[in-house]
Design a protein around this motif. Sequence first.
Motif, short mmCIF file in Angstrom:
data_model
loop_
_atom_site.label_atom_id
_atom_site.label_comp_id
_atom_site.label_asym_id
_atom_site.label_seq_id
_atom_site.Cartn_x
_atom_site.Cartn_y
_atom_site.Cartn_z
N CYS A 187 -91.76 -70.29 75.02
CA CYS A 187 -90.86 -69.93 73.92
C CYS A 187 -89.54 -69.42 74.46
O CYS A 187 -89.47 -68.86 75.56
CB CYS A 187 -91.48 -68.86 73.04
SG CYS A 187 -92.98 -69.35 72.18
N LEU A 188 -88.51 -69.59 73.66
CA LEU A 188 -87.22 -68.96 73.90
C LEU A 188 -87.08 -67.86 72.86
O LEU A 188 -87.14 -68.13 71.65
CB LEU A 188 -86.09 -69.99 73.74
CG LEU A 188 -84.67 -69.48 73.96
CD1 LEU A 188 -84.43 -69.14 75.43
CD2 LEU A 188 -83.65 -70.53 73.48
N ALA A 189 -86.94 -66.62 73.30
CA ALA A 189 -86.91 -65.48 72.38
C ALA A 189 -85.63 -64.67 72.56
O ALA A 189 -85.23 -64.37 73.69
CB ALA A 189 -88.12 -64.58 72.61
N ALA A 190 -85.00 -64.33 71.44
CA ALA A 190 -83.79 -63.51 71.46
C ALA A 190 -84.00 -62.29 70.58
O ALA A 190 -84.59 -62.38 69.50
CB ALA A 190 -82.59 -64.31 70.96
N THR A 191 -83.52 -61.15 71.04
CA THR A 191 -83.62 -59.90 70.28
C THR A 191 -82.30 -59.13 70.38
O THR A 191 -81.55 -59.28 71.34
CB THR A 191 -84.74 -58.99 70.80
OG1 THR A 191 -84.52 -58.73 72.19
CG2 THR A 191 -86.11 -59.66 70.65
N ASP A 192 -82.03 -58.31 69.37
CA ASP A 192 -80.87 -57.43 69.44
C ASP A 192 -81.27 -55.96 69.51
O ASP A 192 -80.42 -55.08 69.43
CB ASP A 192 -79.93 -57.67 68.25
CG ASP A 192 -80.58 -57.42 66.90
OD1 ASP A 192 -81.76 -56.99 66.87
OD2 ASP A 192 -79.93 -57.65 65.87
N ALA A 193 -82.58 -55.71 69.64
CA ALA A 193 -83.10 -54.34 69.79
C ALA A 193 -84.49 -54.43 70.40
O ALA A 193 -85.12 -55.49 70.40
CB ALA A 193 -83.14 -53.63 68.44
N SER A 194 -84.97 -53.32 70.90
CA SER A 194 -86.28 -53.31 71.53
C SER A 194 -87.39 -53.51 70.51
O SER A 194 -87.22 -53.25 69.32
CB SER A 194 -86.50 -51.98 72.27
OG SER A 194 -86.43 -50.90 71.36
N LEU A 195 -88.55 -53.99 70.99
CA LEU A 195 -89.72 -54.13 70.14
C LEU A 195 -90.42 -52.78 69.97
O LEU A 195 -90.18 -51.85 70.75
CB LEU A 195 -90.69 -55.15 70.74
CG LEU A 195 -90.13 -56.54 71.04
CD1 LEU A 195 -91.24 -57.45 71.56
CD2 LEU A 195 -89.47 -57.16 69.82
N ARG A 196 -91.29 -52.69 68.96
CA ARG A 196 -92.09 -51.48 68.75
C ARG A 196 -93.55 -51.86 68.93
O ARG A 196 -94.15 -52.50 68.05
CB ARG A 196 -91.86 -50.90 67.36
CG ARG A 196 -90.46 -50.38 67.12
CD ARG A 196 -90.42 -49.39 65.95
NE ARG A 196 -90.92 -49.95 64.71
CZ ARG A 196 -90.16 -50.43 63.74
NH1 ARG A 196 -88.85 -50.43 63.88
NH2 ARG A 196 -90.70 -50.90 62.64
N PHE A 197 -94.12 -51.47 70.06
CA PHE A 197 -95.52 -51.79 70.35
C PHE A 197 -96.43 -50.71 69.79
O PHE A 197 -96.13 -49.51 69.88
CB PHE A 197 -95.74 -51.93 71.85
CG PHE A 197 -95.10 -53.16 72.43
CD1 PHE A 197 -95.68 -54.41 72.26
CD2 PHE A 197 -93.92 -53.08 73.16
CE1 PHE A 197 -95.10 -55.55 72.80
CE2 PHE A 197 -93.33 -54.21 73.69
CZ PHE A 197 -93.92 -55.45 73.51
N ARG A 198 -97.59 -51.14 69.30
CA ARG A 198 -98.55 -50.20 68.75
C ARG A 198 -99.37 -49.53 69.86
O ARG A 198 -99.64 -48.33 69.82
CB ARG A 198 -99.50 -50.92 67.78
CG ARG A 198 -100.57 -50.03 67.19
CD ARG A 198 -101.52 -50.85 66.32
NE ARG A 198 -100.86 -51.30 65.11
CZ ARG A 198 -100.85 -50.60 63.98
NH1 ARG A 198 -101.42 -49.40 63.93
NH2 ARG A 198 -100.26 -51.08 62.90
N SER A 199 -99.74 -50.30 70.90
CA SER A 199 -100.61 -49.79 71.96
C SER A 199 -99.82 -49.00 73.00
O SER A 199 -98.63 -49.25 73.23
CB SER A 199 -101.35 -50.93 72.64
OG SER A 199 -102.15 -51.64 71.71
#
Length: 211
Positions: A187-199
Motif C-alpha cells: 500500500c501507499l499511505a499518506a497521513t497529515d498527523a500521527s495515528l492513535r493506537f489502542r495497544s
Amino acid sequence: MTAINHHIPDPMMAAYAAGTLPHAFAVVVASHVSLCTQCRAALEAHQNVGGIVLEDTRTVALSSSLKDDILSQLDAPFTPAPVYERSGVLPGPVMEAMKGRAPRWKKLGMGVRQDILTADETGSVRLLHIPPGQAVPDHSHNGLEMTLVLQGSFSDETGHFGVGDVEIADETLEHTPTADEGEACICLAATDASLRFRSLVPRLLQPLFRI
C-alpha cells in the motif's frame, strides 16, 4: 487489474487539480489517477474548468521590471525534470517520490515493513508491505489518512480494498486493516498527523517508526 471501486472524492480531486493539496496526499492522488480511468477523466474535467476560469479572468498589465524579470528567467538554461516510469507494482508518481530508487524496507514487526518516502511538517507518505493474513494494529486517527492499494488487497470494518482502491480515514474511524490471503498487500499511505493506537506496544514504538 480488478475493477476499482473506491475513488478520490471530488473536493479532493479539485484541490489536487488546483495545486493546493498537501504533497503527501498529492502523491497518493497522482498514483491513483495513473491507475484509474474514471478519476483521470474527473481530473481532466477539473483542469478544463480551471482553464476556462483563467480565460475569463481580467488581464492585469505587468510593470516593466516584472516583465523584464520574467523574460530573463525564460532565457535561462532549462533542465527538464526527469520522467519516472512505472516499475513493477509502483506507479510513476511513487517512483518520482523515491527519485527512481528501489524500496528500502524496514521492519515494523509481525512481518510488516515500511519505507518512508517523504515526511515533513505537512505530512508523510510511505509504502507498507503487509504479509497475507496479517493485521495492522487497531488504530484511529489524529488527522486524515489515505491508503492506496498497489498489490494484493486488505479488508477492515468499512469494506474490502483491492488494487487501485483508495481508503480515506479520519478521526471518526477506528479500524484494523487486515491483508487478505494470497499475495502480500503493498500500500501507499499518506497521513497529515500521527495515528492513535489502542495497544500499548504500538504506542511505545510509534516514535521510532514515525507512524
